[in-house]
Design an enzyme around this catalytic site. Structure first.
Site, PDB file in Angstrom:
ATOM      1  N   SER A  43      31.466  17.175  42.722  1.00  0.00           N
ATOM      2  CA  SER A  43      32.828  16.969  43.202  1.00  0.00           C
ATOM      3  C   SER A  43      33.234  18.065  44.169  1.00  0.00           C
ATOM      4  O   SER A  43      32.719  19.186  44.116  1.00  0.00           O
ATOM      5  CB  SER A  43      33.803  16.967  42.021  1.00  0.00           C
ATOM      6  N   TYR A  91      36.669  20.569  33.921  1.00  0.00           N
ATOM      7  CA  TYR A  91      36.016  19.597  34.800  1.00  0.00           C
ATOM      8  C   TYR A  91      35.356  20.288  35.990  1.00  0.00           C
ATOM      9  O   TYR A  91      34.186  20.031  36.307  1.00  0.00           O
ATOM     10  CB  TYR A  91      37.051  18.583  35.281  1.00  0.00           C
TER      11      TYR A  91
END
Length: 283
Positions: free
Chosen positions: A174, A187
């Protein structure tokens, strides 16, 4: 001696694409050219979002697809229908990818159904927004890492005996790995681990002719964020802080996975592609 820890139960994430408005755009934009003809791809999180768009594009390029997902059965059935409409075959496998036994079953059932495995796409992930680090429970921290990075270890370990020269592994990291996120501490950390895993696994497997790369999407319109993966405050401006001033669509990300899966990327391994709306990162 390290204690064996059972997987922590999932919450409501990642959510149903069938209930999302507006619907994410998954349709491939161009006719296929047979770049994955005769190949078999195992794609995690392929019931919706980026995973569905990748499954649709891979099928259009000739691959049969195994769809691994948590519990969104209606979404998985729709992805299987999409794959079959493209003229390819699909199976769908439901379970917790944070469980190593399930990962072993996913690979075994893929081999049983198709007789081979050529492309592994580790796309499944989860995220939980928290304003303070004290708000992140031990259970949430473990759950996030189980789904986002442990599952990749489990699946690669199970798939490795079946991956031959020319196979490809593509992991989904990401943009937050590179620029951070104030409300996604666990995350973001797990995504950093994925990038390190990608580079290390590439070095480990390159002499066997197996390429390992990753894709680092920016804010993409999938069920994950609006179904609880981002705070309500963040959703008000979701994607507007990118240079393109909008969130991306899954079918704007899927071509990066296709490129890394096919022979067009035969000289690439250990790399990360960045479909992120123009955000400049060091990567």
């Amino acid at each position: 001696m390290v204690a064996k820890v059972a997987p922590v139960p999932e919450g409501k994430l990642p959510g149903h694409e069938s209930k999302l408005t507006p619907k994410p755009e998954w349709e491939p934009k161009y006719p296929g050219s047979g770049r994955l003809a005769g190949k078999v791809a195992l794609i995690t999180g392929a019931d919706s979002g980026i995973g569905r768009a990748v499954a649709a594009l891979f099928a259009r390029e000739g691959a049969n697809v195994a769809i691994a997902y948590l519990s969104e059965h209606d979404d998985a059935e729709e992805t299987a229908r999409i794959v079959e409409e493209e003229g390819s075959k699909a199976i769908f496998l439901s379970g917790d990818l944070g469980d190593p036994k399930f990962c072993e079953q996913v690979v075994a059932k893929t081999i049983k159904a198709f007789g081979q495995l050529d492309i592994l796409v580790n796309n499944a992930g989860e995220q939980h927004p928290d304003q303070e680090i004290e708000d992140i429970s031990d259970e949430q921290l473990q759950r996030t890492f189980q789904t986002n990075i442990f599952s990749m270890f489990y699946l690669v370990r199970a798939a490795r005996p079946h991956l031959k020269k020319g196979a490809a592994i593509i992991n989904c990291t990401s943009v937050v790995n590179y620029k951070g996120s104030e409300e996604l501490l666990d995350y973001s950390s797990s995504k950093g681990a994925i990038t390190a895993f990608t580079r290390s696994l590439s070095a480990n497997l390159i002499e066997h002719g197996i390429r390992v790369n990753a894709v680092a999407p920016g804010p993409i319109w999938t069920p994950l964020n609006p179904c609880g993966g981002a705070s309500k405050e963040k959703m008000k401006t979701f994607g507007k802080n990118t240079p393109m001033k909008r969130p991306g669509q899954p079918n704007e990300v899927a071509p990066s996975f296709l490129f890394l899966a096919c022979d067009d990327a035969s000289y690439m391994s250990g790399q990360v592609l960045h479909p992120n709306g123009g955000t400049i990162v060091n990567g």
